[in-house]
Scaffold this active site. Structure first.
Site, short mmCIF file in Angstrom:
data_model
loop_
_atom_site.label_atom_id
_atom_site.label_comp_id
_atom_site.label_asym_id
_atom_site.label_seq_id
_atom_site.Cartn_x
_atom_site.Cartn_y
_atom_site.Cartn_z
N GLY A 197 3.34 73.16 88.60
CA GLY A 197 4.36 74.18 88.28
C GLY A 197 5.74 73.69 88.67
N ASP B 127 10.04 78.61 88.14
CA ASP B 127 11.11 79.29 88.85
C ASP B 127 11.03 79.12 90.37
OD1 ASP B 127 13.25 80.85 87.88
OD2 ASP B 127 12.47 82.50 89.13
N LEU B 128 9.85 79.22 90.90
CA LEU B 128 9.69 79.13 92.36
C LEU B 128 10.05 77.74 92.87
CD1 LEU B 128 8.65 80.79 94.84
CD2 LEU B 128 6.54 79.51 94.59
N ASP C 256 2.13 83.79 102.11
CA ASP C 256 2.72 85.12 102.03
C ASP C 256 4.11 84.91 102.61
OD1 ASP C 256 3.72 87.69 102.89
OD2 ASP C 256 1.74 88.45 102.38
N HIS C 257 5.12 84.87 101.76
CA HIS C 257 6.41 84.39 102.26
C HIS C 257 7.00 85.30 103.35
CE1 HIS C 257 8.34 87.16 99.40
NE2 HIS C 257 9.48 86.96 100.05
N GLU D 89 14.13 97.62 98.31
CA GLU D 89 14.88 96.66 97.51
C GLU D 89 15.81 97.42 96.58
OE1 GLU D 89 12.70 92.99 96.19
OE2 GLU D 89 11.10 94.46 96.03
N ASP E 150 2.01 94.24 94.33
CA ASP E 150 3.11 93.28 94.45
C ASP E 150 3.59 93.15 95.91
OD1 ASP E 150 5.16 91.57 93.32
OD2 ASP E 150 6.58 93.17 93.75
N HIS F 93 2.46 91.62 101.61
CA HIS F 93 3.55 91.61 102.59
C HIS F 93 3.47 92.76 103.59
CE1 HIS F 93 4.93 88.70 99.82
NE2 HIS F 93 5.61 89.48 99.02
N LYS G 25 11.28 99.60 94.78
CA LYS G 25 12.37 98.94 94.06
C LYS G 25 13.43 99.98 93.72
CE LYS G 25 10.08 94.89 92.41
NZ LYS G 25 10.62 93.85 93.30
C1 BG6 Z 1 7.84 89.16 96.13
C2 BG6 Z 1 7.63 90.23 95.12
O1 BG6 Z 1 6.61 88.75 96.66
O2 BG6 Z 1 8.68 89.63 97.17
C3 BG6 Z 1 8.96 90.71 94.56
O3 BG6 Z 1 6.82 89.74 94.06
C4 BG6 Z 1 9.88 91.11 95.68
O4 BG6 Z 1 8.77 91.79 93.67
C5 BG6 Z 1 9.97 90.02 96.73
O5 BG6 Z 1 11.16 91.34 95.12
C6 BG6 Z 1 10.75 90.50 97.93
O6 BG6 Z 1 10.95 89.44 98.80
P1 BG6 Z 1 12.17 89.40 99.80
O7 BG6 Z 1 12.00 88.15 100.55
O8 BG6 Z 1 13.41 89.42 98.96
O9 BG6 Z 1 12.08 90.64 100.65
#
Ligand code: BG6
Length: 485
Positions: free
Chosen positions: A10, A14-15, A179-180, A218, A237, A242, A342
């Protein structure tokens, strides 16, 4: 750190552009990459190595949190990059990839340590893993690791199927599920905050804590991701991954040791103690909403159903709030409230711990009220910790008033989540990656909620864009005598 080859599936996505290349570049500037390394971009598009290097350079220049004027540094960084065009479902093509990997290992004289990063759509996760195995790419004399992005399944069954397939090619210890949120510095700081500070450690329980509130709001809407988001909704999502990770990190008990194994064990125990919500009762503990038109930062925005690519009859939720209970000794009786949505009023991720004041009645004059002690852990966009406590104000007749003690980190120097996570994966440290058990338990807990949503067993409230979500989410806390902080 071991020398290695980093194979990025990939690579033109984008990522990769926004996060992965800039993260690798910043690690490189900080001398946190191995002495010798090779990075191989894999994608369908036809590109020469040179064109790919220019592509990487452009994405670094656009998205990196910092750049150096030293041109030779950039050149040295880009020299590590090669590119191969590959249809990932075509098993034959992997032979060519294997040859390229081996050739680079030879050129650089590095061991067969291989990182496979799957930054691709989820439907390709299993086929890539299986092709890695079948082609021999995965049979290395060194170590191998698989880094995989979300979504990890879309319900319990699909997550189990996917895990089953991955585990035919990789051992659990070799799989790094990103999981960022676990890469955010303040989330990583939670363990230190709780366990390295006796003042917090001693009161991190139901004797002193009245409730815990976890918010991730968000301002953005669905953006250009209609086809994905309308299938996922806020529950898949954000909530399944998260938000539940934040819950685990906040609630986990002191591990035997600060090691990946022990920390993940403690997180698992939290998920095991999470009180199940029966499908018929979802409406009592969960609120869902969908944004309507409104204003964000003074500009009018359309409602979810008017967004491009979204059907006017969509019942996908863009907001979820829930009340959760952890039935263990430490937390019994303490509600955990979680909300995410959102198109809300502000971008903010934070954890608020509201403390009890058991001594209030003894010491306070009859009708004097004090504010509760609050510990606010600000995760995003600014990072910091703030403690609210009560103090007498000499300028106001000695009246008790809340005051704050604040700590904030210097924003410019904070590394991005992807830097921390990739660095850990290159090191073989899986502390801040989701273990399969955590993922499985979270889907399992969520399953009745997913079903209740699908069967419309609870209302879908509309909320104004630019608000903090539907009124019903306030009601959830009000029932217990609290409100969102
Ligand atoms: C992503 C979601 O995992 O996390 C997005 O798919 C979301 O929808 C994003 O906007 C939020 O991440 P962060 O780091 O901006 O809080």
């Amino acid at each position: 750190m071991d020398s290695m080859t980093f194979i990025l599936f990939g690579a033109t996505g984008d990522l990769a552009k926004r996060k992965i290349f800039p993260a690798l570049y910043n690690l490189f500037l900080d001398q946190k990459m191995p002495q010798s390394f090779s990075i191989i971009g894999v994608s369908k598009r036809e590109l020469s190595d040179e064109a790919f290097q220019i592509y990487v350079e452009n994405s670094v220049k656009t998205f990196s949190r910092r750049l150096t004027n030293d041109r030779s540094k950039m050149k040295e960084f880009l020299r590590a990059f090669r590119y191969i065009s590959l249809n990932v479902t075509n098993a034959q093509g992997y032979k060519k990839l294997l040859e390229m990997v081996q050739q680079r290992e030879k050129e650089l004289n590095i061991p067969e340590n291989r990182v496979f990063y799957l930054s691709v759509a989820p439907e390709f996760f299993d086929v890539i893993a299986s092709n890695i195995k079948e082609s021999g790419l995965g049979s290395t004399k060194g170590w191998k690791r698989l880094i995989i992005e979300k979504p990890f399944g879309h319900d319990i069954k699909s997550a189990q199927d996917l895990n089953e397939k991955l585990s035919q090619a990789f051992e659990e210890e070799e799989i790094y599920r990103v999981d960022h949120y676990l890469g955010k510095p303040m989330v990583q700081n939670l363990e230190a905050l709780k366990f390295a500070n006796p003042v917090f450690q001693a009161i991190w329980n139901n004797q002193f804590i009245a409730n815990v509130q976890i918010t991730a709001s968000e301002t953005v809407g669905v953006e250009q991701r209609a086809s994905y988001y309308d299938q996922a909704g806020a529950i898949r999502d954000m909530f399944q991954n998260h938000m539940l990770q934040l819950l685990m990190m906040t609630a986990m008990h002191l591990p035997k040791q600060i090691s990946a194994k022990d920390i993940r064990n403690e997180k698992r125990k939290i998920m095991e103690s999470l009180r199940p919500i029966q499908k018929e009762e979802v409406g009592l503990h969960v609120v869902r909403g969908q944004y309507g038109p409104g204003e964000i930062d003074g500009k009018p925005v359309v409602g979810y159903k008017e967004e491009p690519g979204i059907d006017a009859s969509s019942t996908t939720e863009t907001f979820v709030a829930a009340r959760l209970w952890i039935d263990d000794e430490n937390w019994s009786g303490v509600p955990f409230y979680i909300r995410t949505g959102k198109r809300m009023k502000e971008k903010s991720t934070r954890i608020v711990i509201e403390f009890k004041n058991p001594l209030k009645e003894w010491y306070l004059p009859k009708n004097e009220e004090t504010a509760p002690n609050l510990l606010v852990i600000q995760i995003n966009p600014n990072e910091g910790v703030s403690l609210q406590f009560n103090s007498k104000n000499v300028f106001n007749n000695g009246k008790m008033e809340p005051v704050h003690m604040d700590f904030a980190t210097n924003q410019k120097e904070v590394p991005e989540a992807y830097e921390l996570l990739i660095f850990d994966a290159l090191h073989g440290d899986s502390t801040f990656f989701a273990h399969w058990k955590e993922v499985e338990l979270s889907w399992k807990w969520l399953q009745p909620i997913l079903e209740a949503f699908a069967e419309n067993l609870l209302p879908l409230y509309s909320y104004r864009s630019g608000s903090m979500g539907p009124e019903a989410s306030y009601q959830l806390l009000k029932e217990d005598g609290f409100y969102w902080r």
